[in-house]
Design an enzyme around this catalytic site. Sequence first.
Site, PDB file in Angstrom:
ATOM      1  N   SER A  28      35.789  20.481  56.547  1.00 41.83           N
ATOM      2  CA  SER A  28      35.849  21.456  55.467  1.00 41.83           C
ATOM      3  C   SER A  28      34.415  21.747  55.045  1.00 41.83           C
ATOM      4  O   SER A  28      33.564  22.033  55.888  1.00 41.83           O
ATOM      5  CB  SER A  28      36.693  20.910  54.308  1.00 41.83           C
ATOM      6  N   TYR A  59      34.774  33.073  53.594  1.00 44.61           N
ATOM      7  CA  TYR A  59      34.492  31.708  54.044  1.00 44.61           C
ATOM      8  C   TYR A  59      35.191  30.687  53.156  1.00 44.61           C
ATOM      9  O   TYR A  59      35.869  29.778  53.641  1.00 44.61           O
ATOM     10  CB  TYR A  59      32.986  31.463  54.058  1.00 44.61           C
ATOM     11  N   LYS A  83      38.094  27.687  53.804  1.00 42.76           N
ATOM     12  CA  LYS A  83      37.869  26.258  53.576  1.00 42.76           C
ATOM     13  C   LYS A  83      38.795  25.709  52.494  1.00 42.76           C
ATOM     14  O   LYS A  83      39.223  24.550  52.576  1.00 42.76           O
ATOM     15  CB  LYS A  83      36.400  25.998  53.226  1.00 42.76           C
TER      16      LYS A  83
END
Length: 270
Positions: free
Chosen positions: A132, A146, A150
Amino acid sequence: MSKTILITGAGSGIGKATAIHFQKQGWNVIATMRSPEKENELKELENVHSEKLDVLDLESIHVAIQNGIKKFGKIDTLLNNAGYGAYGPLESFPRENIIKQFNTNVIGLMDVTKAIIPHFRANKDGVIVNISSIGGQMTFALGSLYHGTKFAVEGISESLHYEMKEIGVKVKVVEPGFIATDFGGRSFDFQSGNIEDYQLIINALMKQWQNPNNTVSPPSLVAEVIYNSVTDGTNQLRYRAGDDADYLLDARKKMTDTEFFEMMNSQMEK
């Protein structure tokens, strides 16, 4: 008998450093990447087997796993490391870039995991490590794509933790801070869109990222954290990597949203 790890995105950065670290600890390594013919350093290492694997290509996933099992007999650990970062105003991203970001960082990770679970279930043993980021628990400006992926990895991993326990498999999440990799090169997709309204925040973020005082850790540090997560024998889910990860994630937990946003904004203003 030596244990075996399969690593996605092993051609550079964290994936490559992890392949080297596990090999030094006596493990067999299935180092997968999109272009294994371009990788020379890992080929020189004993008990490291390179395989072509593109997380966007289901067939390549299944072939790499089966070839790895044929080579070493059993896979004990999966490291889902392949991925990249898309940054910029959401408005500036073509839809195909948005889809690619989620297909690579989320759907690809799930496809690889789903493909290897039957092997782990048959053995009633295995460890799944998902890379992660501090960006899976907090955000920076311009990172809606992004960070979205994550945050998804964190949720997937936490939920998967319950069901994998039923078949003797552990799930781990590693959260690196800023790492000295090629994230700003081929693993980075920045879209500014040339929209004037966003230029101030774009410039501020670029200056912050280029600040020489920023704490940056080597990929080898993350590799050590990954190795510890696999071998510590615990059911711990999350592992941080880097002093900045500790500082920022602790701050995020202690502060209200308003307090944290003010801290981040003040850093960019500097």
